[in-house]
Scaffold this motif. Structure first.
Motif, PDB file in Angstrom:
ATOM      1  N   SER A   9       0.910  -1.131   0.167  1.00  0.00           N
ATOM      2  CA  SER A   9      -0.142   0.155  -0.197  1.00  0.00           C
ATOM      3  C   SER A   9       0.729   1.215  -0.147  1.00  0.00           C
ATOM      4  N   GLY A  63       1.926   4.456   1.937  1.00  0.00           N
ATOM      5  CA  GLY A  63       2.120   5.569   3.071  1.00  0.00           C
ATOM      6  C   GLY A  63       1.835   6.548   2.959  1.00  0.00           C
ATOM      7  N   SER A  64       1.864   7.679   4.071  1.00  0.00           N
ATOM      8  CA  SER A  64       1.447   9.254   4.046  1.00  0.00           C
ATOM      9  C   SER A  64       2.352   9.463   3.516  1.00  0.00           C
ATOM     10  N   ASN A  65       3.422   9.018   2.829  1.00  0.00           N
ATOM     11  CA  ASN A  65       4.423  10.258   2.699  1.00  0.00           C
ATOM     12  C   ASN A  65       5.018   9.317   1.173  1.00  0.00           C
ATOM     13  N   THR A  78       2.833  15.453  -1.766  1.00  0.00           N
ATOM     14  CA  THR A  78       2.971  14.223  -0.995  1.00  0.00           C
ATOM     15  C   THR A  78       3.678  13.245  -2.062  1.00  0.00           C
ATOM     16  N   ASN A 113       2.829   8.413  -8.158  1.00  0.00           N
ATOM     17  CA  ASN A 113       2.710   9.321  -8.037  1.00  0.00           C
ATOM     18  C   ASN A 113       2.381   9.969  -8.826  1.00  0.00           C
TER      19      ASN A 113
END
Lengths: 222, 233
Positions: A146, A148-150, B137, B200
């Motif tokens: 998964s 992560g928050s970062n 992020t 991302n």
């Protein structure tokens, strides 16, 4: 007479060597078959296809920057275990000490244990105890990655969960027979699964070495 | 051969065999060695839709789509005095991503159908990179990016009417396309992305300004072609 002087020490030596062989067979770890790799770019894995061969596996995850367009690089390493007594398996790690936090870290390499299964007809099936994969290693990291928050990929268990010699598995007797030579069907096999997700890691080459050790475990009944 | 010698030979052979069996027997340890390689990676994509202002006619022919390859086509429209606006300006958002220090360079060619010095030339096309943004992020917010251009070319500090010729000129450092006749650095900086997967979508975004001041240019058509290249030296 001269022959007897030669023969007696020889017999003693032979007995000692035989005894050593007999005691060495009580606990054994070996290859569980040919390892596999998926999702790699310029990667590879080598090992022994013969379950009677030693466990000597070399994994090259290959390119793990975004140049690798695959979502994950997964390596499955089958490991065979044999014992005539309760056992435990521990793992220790060296390497992967990158000072740059953005480089590949131990926590970036997913590590889990799955699919414990009998190796042929001479594997001992115990009814009073089970083979226990210690927390948090009972997972396939490829199925449970998964973000992560970062933004970095996280797994339920990784090489960072190895601290010194870390027990990952224990259980009852594994083998029915007591052969001094590895057989093709006298124990159990498990899959050690390693994963690495291509990311914007800092550039460089990272390496690590894991030592799997089987030893006498908690005295659980069979 | 004496009988004792034969027996000795047999015993020694047996000893060797037992020794071999012992040495090739079972083991309590196994080894898994692993390695991985991370190479330098850089990419440039569109940072989003193009903004065209001050145009008379024309329009955005092929718009930018965020996170898709940069392939934008713009018709600046009328650039003669019939366009009464101060400037025709196209703002093209760029998105850069890297795991290593990067250099963004640009090269441009300007070809006009005119035949005199009054045709539109590279020096008549203002250029600059605007505010650099490292947000979201997974984006490395440390380090400093170096903008080698002078920013928005339409700013009063970046250009003016030549007192002698009367022609409007973009005079600041690297403020027009004549400075980019060959690949020339426009922006550079430290690594952009932390250790996050390519999925991302964040990155460094920066708008590229292109501006032309409508003037009494020689009539005709002009094609401007710009290529951005990002590298990790």
């Amino acid at each position: 007479m001269r022959l007897r002087r030669f023969a007696y020490p020889f017999v003693i030596l032979l007995v000692l060597l035989t005894a050593r062989s007999t005691s060495a067979q009580a606990l054994d770890i070996s290859s569980g078959g040919l390892p596999t790799i998926t999702g790699a770019v310029n990667g590879s894995v080598t090992g022994n296809a013969d379950v009677r061969g030693d466990l000597v596996v070399t994994i090259n995850f290959g390119e793990v920057s975004p140049l690798n367009p695959n979502s994950i690089v997964k390596v499955v390493v089958p490991i065979a275990l044999r014992s005539n007594q309760p056992y435990q398996v521990a793992v220790s790690m060296s390497g992967l000490a990158n000072a740059n936090a953005e480089a590949v870290q131990a926590s970036d390499v997913g590590f889990g244990i799955q699919n414990i299964r009998v190796l042929g007809g001479a594997g001992k099936i115990c009814t009073q105890s089970t083979h226990v994969i210690h927390s948090p290693f009972n997972n396939d990291p490829a199925n449970s990655a998964s973000v992560g928050s970062n933004g970095r990929i996280v797994y339920p268990s990784t090489l960072a969960n190895l601290s010194g010699s870390t027990t990952i598995l224990n259980g009852p007797q594994l083998s029915k027979n007591n052969s001094s030579i590895r057989q093709q069907s006298d124990g159990y096999v498990l899959d050690a699964i390693f994963t690495l997700t291509p990311q914007f890691f800092a550039t460089g080459i990272s390496s690590a070495t894991l030592i799997f050790t089987i030893s006498a475990g908690p005295n659980v009944p069979c | 051969m004496p009988r004792s010698t034969i027996i000795k030979s047999l015993l020694i052979t047996t000893l060797l065999l037992v020794t071999v069996v012992t040495c090739s027997g079972q083991s309590t340890t196994g080894t898994v060695s692993m390695s991985a390689t991370v190479s330098k990676f850089v990419e440039i994509n569109s940072g989003g839709a193009v903004t065209l202002t001050g145009n008379s006619g024309g329009g955005v022919t092929t718009d930018g789509v965020a996170n898709s390859p940069l392939a934008v086509s713009i018709n600046l429209g009328e650039l003669g005095p019939s366009n009464t606006n101060n400037f025709v300006t196209a703002l093209v958002p760029l998105k850069l991503r890297s795991n290593a220090a990067y250099v963004l360079s640009m090269s441009a060619t300007v070809t006009s159908s005119g035949s005199t010095a009054n045709r539109i030339g590279a020096a008549d096309v203002g250029f600059g990179l605007g505010t650099i943004s490292r947000t979201g992020t997974g984006v490395n917010t440390g380090g400093t990016d170096t903008n080698a251009t002078s920013g928005d070319p339409t700013l009063p500090a970046n250009g003016s009417v030549n007192g002698t010729t009367g022609r409007y000129e973009f005079t600041a450092v690297r403020s027009n396309l004549s400075a980019f006749s060959s690949a020339t650095t426009a922006l550079s900086g430290p690594f952009i992305m932390n250790a996050v997967p390519r999925s991302n979508a964040n990155g460094l975004t920066v708008p590229a300004f292109f501006a032309v001041k409508p003037q009494f240019f020689e009539n005709g058509t002009t094609n401007i072609s710009v290529t951005f290249t990002v590298t990790a030296p």
